[in-house]
Design a protein around this motif. Structure first.
Motif, PDB file in Angstrom:
ATOM      1  N   LYS A   1       0.366 -16.949  25.495  1.00 12.28           N
ATOM      2  CA  LYS A   1       1.751 -16.897  25.976  1.00 12.28           C
ATOM      3  C   LYS A   1       2.490 -15.716  25.367  1.00 12.28           C
ATOM      4  O   LYS A   1       3.256 -15.024  26.058  1.00 12.28           O
ATOM      5  CB  LYS A   1       2.452 -18.213  25.626  1.00 12.28           C
TER       6      LYS A   1
ATOM      7  N   GLU B   1      -0.741 -20.604  23.019  1.00 11.00           N
ATOM      8  CA  GLU B   1       0.469 -19.999  22.453  1.00 11.00           C
ATOM      9  C   GLU B   1       0.262 -18.500  22.225  1.00 11.00           C
ATOM     10  O   GLU B   1       1.159 -17.690  22.491  1.00 11.00           O
ATOM     11  CB  GLU B   1       0.848 -20.695  21.143  1.00 11.00           C
TER      12      GLU B   1
ATOM     13  N   LEU C   1       1.686 -25.265  29.164  1.00 12.58           N
ATOM     14  CA  LEU C   1       1.218 -23.887  28.953  1.00 12.58           C
ATOM     15  C   LEU C   1       0.215 -23.490  30.031  1.00 12.58           C
ATOM     16  O   LEU C   1       0.202 -22.329  30.478  1.00 12.58           O
ATOM     17  CB  LEU C   1       0.601 -23.762  27.554  1.00 12.58           C
TER      18      LEU C   1
ATOM     19  N   VAL D   1       5.394 -15.857  31.431  1.00 12.51           N
ATOM     20  CA  VAL D   1       5.754 -17.181  30.923  1.00 12.51           C
ATOM     21  C   VAL D   1       7.249 -17.438  31.096  1.00 12.51           C
ATOM     22  O   VAL D   1       7.670 -18.522  31.511  1.00 12.51           O
ATOM     23  CB  VAL D   1       5.326 -17.321  29.448  1.00 12.51           C
TER      24      VAL D   1
ATOM     25  N   GLU E   1      -3.958 -25.533  22.073  1.00 10.49           N
ATOM     26  CA  GLU E   1      -2.542 -25.162  22.074  1.00 10.49           C
ATOM     27  C   GLU E   1      -2.331 -23.834  21.347  1.00 10.49           C
ATOM     28  O   GLU E   1      -1.563 -22.977  21.820  1.00 10.49           O
ATOM     29  CB  GLU E   1      -1.716 -26.265  21.419  1.00 10.49           C
TER      30      GLU E   1
END
Length: 581
Positions: free
Chosen positions: A300, A297, A260, A307, A293
């Protein structure tokens, strides 16, 4: 003899009779002496008789008493012998000893002494065996309590006297049991140390009663039974499994975070600030990774287009690594869509995950193909260098090095092709489809590359031959021209010896023309010398060095072509000049 009656030896009987005779003689002498004293005193005869009777009576009583005492002693000795014999028989049975043999010539007194001594020794042995047995049983009981095993049954009856073999077996059993106890104790300490370490790494406290017994209780109180040792190992395996699962989970979180970061192009400053959480697998680290994370996310989802484009770039890299054809790449339709939605992002995530797993599963095959392609490109470069005429001007042994490397690469390619053929066949059997490279089955692709390589070599050879034939025709038509400027030579006609020899021995289609004009060439040397053109000057004769890839037959043919070219060029030039003269 076992009975109380014994036959005395003749020698012993004579001694006893002599002693009896001496006793009777002494008694008679004493009586005579008494009679003499009585006579001197003047004791009447009647009183002498009375006194003699009294003496005899006393002597008889004394002798009878002595005999009775000796008979009693004999009786006691015989009784003692019987008792000792019985006791000896019992002890031999208890101690599992063989019966003793008695000395038949021994007297009653000696026999009784021997039997009594033997019985005393055997009683002592019995007592010592029982004491040793008791000590061994106590030691065995302690070990059994510690190891949770059954006591050792040395004898069938608890109160029986153990034999020497049974005591020896008991000692050996205790030695083995002690060694087992030491082994289990060392195993317990080592396993406990690992359990404490794993609990500390997992930040976990003892939960069950067994775990508390292991961790919190005194080590000496722990029962070293086989079940407890097995439970101890099982506990360690469970903790190891938790540790590996937690470590794998943290590594998976880290890999997702790094992916990521790369896709979102997170600055290096933010990555550096988070670096303390990129090692370890504690609960604090796991929570931090999970939060990072989740944050990425969300970021993202807020930057779907960037992305997706980053995933596509990564996807192309995997397609190239896996040698995907254009058709295989176009089979993933979402790659060509421009509507950047959450669903499109999920499709790309699933595809990149699939490609990553596919590449890791067959990584060895793909790396082998890549190695073959790199070796093939290098081999082609060396082949091109081998056909380049300018390589002969190189110095320092590079030609030999390149030739050795080319031969080595050729062997490497053959070996790689054989290995890859087996791997590709297994891959095709597993997937039930051909393994494609550049939209061709790999084996067909390799064969095609070799075919094109040989065609290119043949084309270059034909071009060289065509070029040489054209040069020969031009020289025959217009004469040769100097290829490399040389120093001016003094005027005069000189012909190199090698050229003269070639002109004399060569057989060309223009031999008739040269014979017709030979008189005009050599009849007027002054004129020939004054009109000698530049092409008639001494030229360096070059003979190309054949490459290592040519066969002996090709080298012979090429040498003939060079000789014919040299002869044709020289003779044609001189023929033209003769015509001018």
């Amino acid at each position: 003899m076992q009975g109380p009656e014994r036959v005395r030896r003749p020698r012993a009987m004579r001694k006893s009779e002599i002693l009896a005779d001496e006793s009777v003689a002494c008694l008679s002498q004493a009586l005579r002496h008494l009679h003499d004293i009585w006579e001197e005193i003047g004791i009447p005869e009647e009183q002498r008789l009375e006194r003699t009777q009294v003496v005899r009576k006393h002597v008889k009583g004394l002798l009878e008493m002595m005999v009775a005492e000796e008979e009693s002693l004999k009786k006691r000795l015989l009784q003692s012998i019987n008792v000792c014999r019985k006791k000896q028989a019992e002890l031999c049975k208890e101690l599992q000893l063989a019966p003793f043999e008695e000395d038949e010539e021994a007297t009653i007194l000696q026999l009784e002494k021997d039997l009594r001594t033997r019985v005393e020794v055997m009683i002592k042995q019995k007592r010592e065996r029982l004491q040793e047995m008791k000590a061994l049983q106590e030691q065995d009981q302690d070990l059994c309590d510690l190891l949770c095993t059954q006591p050792f049954a040395a004898t069938q009856e608890p109160e029986a006297v153990p034999s020497l073999a049974q005591l020896d077996a008991f000692r050996r059993h205790l030695t083995a049991l002690t060694a087992e106890k030491e082994r289990r104790w060392a195993e317990f300490l080592d396993t406990k140390q690992q359990i404490l370490l794993r609990m500390e790494e997992l930040e976990q406290s003892p939960e069950t009663t067994f775990e508390r017994d292991v961790v919190c209780e005194d080590e000496d109180a722990f029962c070293l039974s086989t079940q407890n040792i097995a439970n101890l190992k099982e506990l360690l395996q469970q903790l190891e499994l938790k540790r590996s699962q937690k470590e794998a989970l943290c590594e998976d979180l880290r890999s997702r975070v790094v992916v990521l970061w790369n896709r979102l192009q997170v600055p290096a400053e933010e990555r550096e600030a988070f670096s303390p959480y990129m090692v370890g697998f504690g609960s604090k680290i796991m929570n931090a990774l999970q939060q990072e994370e989740d944050r990425l996310e969300q970021l993202k989802r807020d930057n779907i287009q960037n992305v997706v484009e980053a995933i596509r770039t990564e996807l192309v890299g995997y397609w190239d690594k896996c040698f995907f054809s254009e058709q295989q790449r176009r089979s993933f339709a979402p790659y060509f869509q421009d509507d950047f939605t959450e669903e499109l992002l999920q499709q790309h995530d699933a595809e990149i995950l699939r490609m990553k797993q596919y590449y890791e599963t067959h990584q060895e095959l793909f790396e082998g193909v890549r190695k073959w392609e790199d070796s093939w490109r290098h081999f082609q470069e060396l082949e091109r260098k081998a056909s380049d005429p300018s390589r002969f001007t190189n110095r320092g042994g590079n030609l030999l090095k390149e030739e050795k490397l080319r031969v080595k690469l050729q062997k490497t390619l053959s070996k790689l092709e054989a290995e890859l053929q087996d791997r590709v066949e297994r891959w095709e059997q597993e997937h039930r489809e051909p393994f494609l490279v550049q939209e061709q089955p790999f084996l067909q692709y390799v064969a095609e590359q070799w075919r094109l390589h040989h065609l290119e070599k043949e084309r270059e050879r034909q071009e060289r031959q065509l070029k040489k034939s054209r040069e020969i025709e031009e020289e025959m038509k217009y004469g040769s021209s100097p290829r490399t400027p040389n120093k001016r030579r003094a005027l005069g006609f000189t012909l190199p010896g090698k050229v003269r020899k070639l002109n004399i021995t060569a057989s060309t289609p223009n031999s008739t023309m040269r014979s017709n004009f030979r008189g005009s060439l050599f009849n007027s040397p002054a004129a020939a010398t004054s009109r000698l053109p530049l092409s008639g000057r001494k030229q360096p004769i070059r003979t190309p060095i054949p490459s290592a890839s040519k066969t002996p037959r090709n080298r012979r043919l090429e040498n003939k072509e060079n000789i014919s070219q040299l002869n044709g060029t020289t003779l044609s030039a001189w023929t033209c000049k003769g015509l001018q003269i």
